[in-house]
Write a protein that holds these residues in place. Structure first.
Motif, PDB file in Angstrom:
ATOM      1  N   ASN A 183      68.857  36.859  29.673  1.00 41.11           N
ATOM      2  CA  ASN A 183      69.853  36.091  28.911  1.00 41.11           C
ATOM      3  C   ASN A 183      70.411  34.902  29.699  1.00 41.11           C
ATOM      4  O   ASN A 183      71.563  34.507  29.525  1.00 41.11           O
ATOM      5  CB  ASN A 183      71.006  36.995  28.471  1.00 41.11           C
ATOM      6  N   ARG A 184      69.576  34.329  30.563  1.00 45.98           N
ATOM      7  CA  ARG A 184      69.939  33.113  31.290  1.00 45.98           C
ATOM      8  C   ARG A 184      68.869  32.061  31.021  1.00 45.98           C
ATOM      9  O   ARG A 184      67.673  32.366  31.016  1.00 45.98           O
ATOM     10  CB  ARG A 184      70.049  33.359  32.797  1.00 45.98           C
ATOM     11  N   SER A 185      69.278  30.829  30.795  1.00 46.42           N
ATOM     12  CA  SER A 185      68.312  29.757  30.539  1.00 46.42           C
ATOM     13  C   SER A 185      67.521  29.461  31.812  1.00 46.42           C
ATOM     14  O   SER A 185      68.081  29.382  32.903  1.00 46.42           O
ATOM     15  CB  SER A 185      69.032  28.505  30.047  1.00 46.42           C
ATOM     16  N   VAL A 186      66.221  29.302  31.656  1.00 48.60           N
ATOM     17  CA  VAL A 186      65.309  29.132  32.790  1.00 48.60           C
ATOM     18  C   VAL A 186      64.444  27.904  32.553  1.00 48.60           C
ATOM     19  O   VAL A 186      63.933  27.695  31.443  1.00 48.60           O
ATOM     20  CB  VAL A 186      64.413  30.373  32.975  1.00 48.60           C
ATOM     21  N   GLU A 187      64.278  27.112  33.605  1.00 47.86           N
ATOM     22  CA  GLU A 187      63.294  26.027  33.572  1.00 47.86           C
ATOM     23  C   GLU A 187      62.248  26.309  34.630  1.00 47.86           C
ATOM     24  O   GLU A 187      62.566  26.449  35.812  1.00 47.86           O
ATOM     25  CB  GLU A 187      63.940  24.672  33.826  1.00 47.86           C
ATOM     26  N   LEU A 188      60.987  26.392  34.203  1.00 51.64           N
ATOM     27  CA  LEU A 188      59.860  26.555  35.104  1.00 51.64           C
ATOM     28  C   LEU A 188      59.214  25.194  35.317  1.00 51.64           C
ATOM     29  O   LEU A 188      58.738  24.573  34.371  1.00 51.64           O
ATOM     30  CB  LEU A 188      58.852  27.546  34.523  1.00 51.64           C
ATOM     31  N   GLN A 189      59.213  24.740  36.545  1.00 50.37           N
ATOM     32  CA  GLN A 189      58.588  23.475  36.907  1.00 50.37           C
ATOM     33  C   GLN A 189      57.211  23.798  37.483  1.00 50.37           C
ATOM     34  O   GLN A 189      57.103  24.387  38.556  1.00 50.37           O
ATOM     35  CB  GLN A 189      59.449  22.718  37.913  1.00 50.37           C
ATOM     36  N   LEU A 190      56.171  23.420  36.771  1.00 46.50           N
ATOM     37  CA  LEU A 190      54.813  23.868  37.064  1.00 46.50           C
ATOM     38  C   LEU A 190      54.042  22.807  37.833  1.00 46.50           C
ATOM     39  O   LEU A 190      53.872  21.677  37.367  1.00 46.50           O
ATOM     40  CB  LEU A 190      54.087  24.208  35.763  1.00 46.50           C
ATOM     41  N   ASN A 191      53.539  23.182  39.014  1.00 46.72           N
ATOM     42  CA  ASN A 191      52.790  22.272  39.879  1.00 46.72           C
ATOM     43  C   ASN A 191      51.564  22.987  40.447  1.00 46.72           C
ATOM     44  O   ASN A 191      51.567  24.209  40.624  1.00 46.72           O
ATOM     45  CB  ASN A 191      53.659  21.778  41.040  1.00 46.72           C
ATOM     46  N   ALA A 192      50.525  22.216  40.740  1.00 46.36           N
ATOM     47  CA  ALA A 192      49.297  22.763  41.327  1.00 46.36           C
ATOM     48  C   ALA A 192      49.128  22.222  42.741  1.00 46.36           C
ATOM     49  O   ALA A 192      49.352  21.031  42.991  1.00 46.36           O
ATOM     50  CB  ALA A 192      48.089  22.406  40.477  1.00 46.36           C
ATOM     51  N   ARG A 193      48.699  23.075  43.647  1.00 45.26           N
ATOM     52  CA  ARG A 193      48.501  22.662  45.036  1.00 45.26           C
ATOM     53  C   ARG A 193      47.103  22.106  45.298  1.00 45.26           C
ATOM     54  O   ARG A 193      46.905  21.401  46.286  1.00 45.26           O
ATOM     55  CB  ARG A 193      48.736  23.846  45.970  1.00 45.26           C
ATOM     56  N   ASP A 194      46.150  22.419  44.427  1.00 42.21           N
ATOM     57  CA  ASP A 194      44.770  22.035  44.737  1.00 42.21           C
ATOM     58  C   ASP A 194      44.005  21.580  43.497  1.00 42.21           C
ATOM     59  O   ASP A 194      43.750  20.395  43.327  1.00 42.21           O
ATOM     60  CB  ASP A 194      44.031  23.198  45.421  1.00 42.21           C
ATOM     61  N   VAL A 195      43.685  22.519  42.594  1.00 48.39           N
ATOM     62  CA  VAL A 195      42.927  22.191  41.386  1.00 48.39           C
ATOM     63  C   VAL A 195      43.778  22.542  40.170  1.00 48.39           C
ATOM     64  O   VAL A 195      44.899  23.027  40.298  1.00 48.39           O
ATOM     65  CB  VAL A 195      41.587  22.962  41.338  1.00 48.39           C
ATOM     66  N   GLN A 196      43.233  22.294  38.993  1.00 46.41           N
ATOM     67  CA  GLN A 196      43.981  22.594  37.775  1.00 46.41           C
ATOM     68  C   GLN A 196      44.051  24.103  37.561  1.00 46.41           C
ATOM     69  O   GLN A 196      43.057  24.821  37.643  1.00 46.41           O
ATOM     70  CB  GLN A 196      43.323  21.934  36.566  1.00 46.41           C
ATOM     71  N   HIS A 197      45.265  24.577  37.266  1.00 42.47           N
ATOM     72  CA  HIS A 197      45.506  25.971  36.914  1.00 42.47           C
ATOM     73  C   HIS A 197      46.234  26.011  35.568  1.00 42.47           C
ATOM     74  O   HIS A 197      46.482  24.971  34.959  1.00 42.47           O
ATOM     75  CB  HIS A 197      46.342  26.668  37.991  1.00 42.47           C
ATOM     76  N   SER A 198      46.587  27.214  35.135  1.00 46.33           N
ATOM     77  CA  SER A 198      47.331  27.343  33.893  1.00 46.33           C
ATOM     78  C   SER A 198      48.226  28.576  33.977  1.00 46.33           C
ATOM     79  O   SER A 198      47.756  29.673  34.267  1.00 46.33           O
ATOM     80  CB  SER A 198      46.389  27.463  32.692  1.00 46.33           C
ATOM     81  N   PHE A 199      49.511  28.377  33.729  1.00 50.84           N
ATOM     82  CA  PHE A 199      50.520  29.434  33.803  1.00 50.84           C
ATOM     83  C   PHE A 199      50.623  30.093  32.432  1.00 50.84           C
ATOM     84  O   PHE A 199      50.963  29.447  31.446  1.00 50.84           O
ATOM     85  CB  PHE A 199      51.862  28.828  34.215  1.00 50.84           C
ATOM     86  N   PHE A 200      50.318  31.394  32.374  1.00 49.21           N
ATOM     87  CA  PHE A 200      50.275  32.085  31.086  1.00 49.21           C
ATOM     88  C   PHE A 200      50.868  33.476  31.214  1.00 49.21           C
ATOM     89  O   PHE A 200      50.415  34.287  32.016  1.00 49.21           O
ATOM     90  CB  PHE A 200      48.833  32.174  30.586  1.00 49.21           C
ATOM     91  N   VAL A 201      51.918  33.721  30.416  1.00 47.10           N
ATOM     92  CA  VAL A 201      52.502  35.051  30.290  1.00 47.10           C
ATOM     93  C   VAL A 201      52.331  35.456  28.824  1.00 47.10           C
ATOM     94  O   VAL A 201      53.071  34.985  27.956  1.00 47.10           O
ATOM     95  CB  VAL A 201      53.992  35.064  30.688  1.00 47.10           C
ATOM     96  N   PRO A 202      51.333  36.297  28.514  1.00 45.25           N
ATOM     97  CA  PRO A 202      51.077  36.636  27.104  1.00 45.25           C
ATOM     98  C   PRO A 202      52.298  37.148  26.363  1.00 45.25           C
ATOM     99  O   PRO A 202      52.482  36.844  25.176  1.00 45.25           O
ATOM    100  CB  PRO A 202      49.979  37.709  27.211  1.00 45.25           C
TER     101      PRO A 202
END
Length: 290
Positions: A183-202
């Motif tokens: 119940n807290r607002s969250v901002e996820l700042q998504l960055n890659a260190r090397d190649v393209q990835h994808s952040f996925f939480v089904p």
């Protein structure tokens, strides 16, 4: 009655019973919890967005099904009503155009597309809107083949190690874990260190790609405590399948206690692949644990 007539009558009864059974099965299936959420891998109350995404998904399928039924019905009706009769000869009367019918074919699909576009754009705008002052900011760094989590607001960090799964029990608990307060607002700042990835939480029904040199964002509010599985959803190399993590949504007190156990500071761009000599990859701290 001839044997042929009896056979045809029997086939008609079987077809009728099969049709009724199929319709009944569909109606009963529609009452299940899985059907009501469109067989999606999430409950409506996991985040403030899962309900919106579920409704968009389910309603889109309902609209598609209605359009499909109407289309199939018209096709079958035309096949039956305008079939060639036994005593017909030659070709049926030809028509060059039918203005009312052509206007109908143009306006109805256009109206449907505009309606679909409106609801899709409305929901996507709501889901992608950034919170002006989120309670928690997490800088998520994807790397081959694990994750680093910088808790920006708390000035803490945790670094992940590649899973190396063997199929044995208990390994899931050793995965990199992202902690979020409920119940807290969250901002996820998504960055890659090397190649393209994808952040996925089904369980959150949200997925976003990570690109080197560019930051993407996910804003949400977890509304249900629990442990949720996460993964990289973009083929990123040999051990892509082991680039897993957990998300633990906990109470504020448990979140604060977990933050107190982490290291102070942030893991920034200095650990990206571009920041170390290409001829000496062993000097990359972000990959040394993998």
């Amino acid at each position: 009655m001839s044997s042929q007539d009896r056979t045809g009558s029997k086939r008609a009864r079987i077809a009728k019973i099969s049709s009724i059974s199929l319709v009944g099965a569909l109606l009963l299936t529609g009452c299940s919890a899985e059907a009501q959420k469109g067989w999606l891998p999430a409950d409506r109350d996991n985040t403030n967005h899962t309900g919106i995404i579920t409704d968009l998904w389910v309603n889109s399928w309902i609209a598609a099904l209605v359009v499909g039924i109407i289309t199939w019905g018209l096709i079958i009706w035309c096949m039956v009503a305008y079939r060639r009769r036994k005593n017909d000869t030659g070709y049926p009367r030809q028509m060059s155009y039918n203005l009312p019918l052509e206007i109908f074919y143009l306006t109805i699909p256009l109206f449907m597309v505009l309606v679909f576009f409106y609801f899709t754009e409305r929901d996507i705008a709501t889901i992608d809107a950034r919170v002006e002052d989120p309670d928690v900011i997490v800088d998520v760094r994807g790397k081959q083949w694990s994750w680093d989590f910088n808790y920006v607001t708390e000035d803490k960090y945790s670094t992940g190690v590649q899973a190396h799964l063997t199929g044995e029990e208990g390994q899931i608990e050793d995965l990199p874990t992202l902690y979020l307060p409920v119940n807290r607002s969250v901002e996820l700042q998504l960055n890659a260190r090397d190649v393209q990835h994808s952040f996925f939480v089904p369980a959150f029904l949200q997925k976003r790609d990570l690109y080197p040199g560019r930051t993407n964002y996910i804003n949400l509010t977890p509304t249900k405590e629990g442990t949720f599985a996460g993964k990289c959803a973009e083929l990123c190399g040999e051990y892509h399948s082991e680039m897993l993590f957990n998300v633990k949504v906990v109470s504020q007190a448990e979140f604060d206690a977990q933050m107190a156990q982490l290291e102070d500071g942030q893991l920034g761009d200095e650990y990206d692949r571009d920041s170390y000599p290409e001829d000496d990859p062993d000097t990359d701290p972000a990959r040394s644990s993998s």
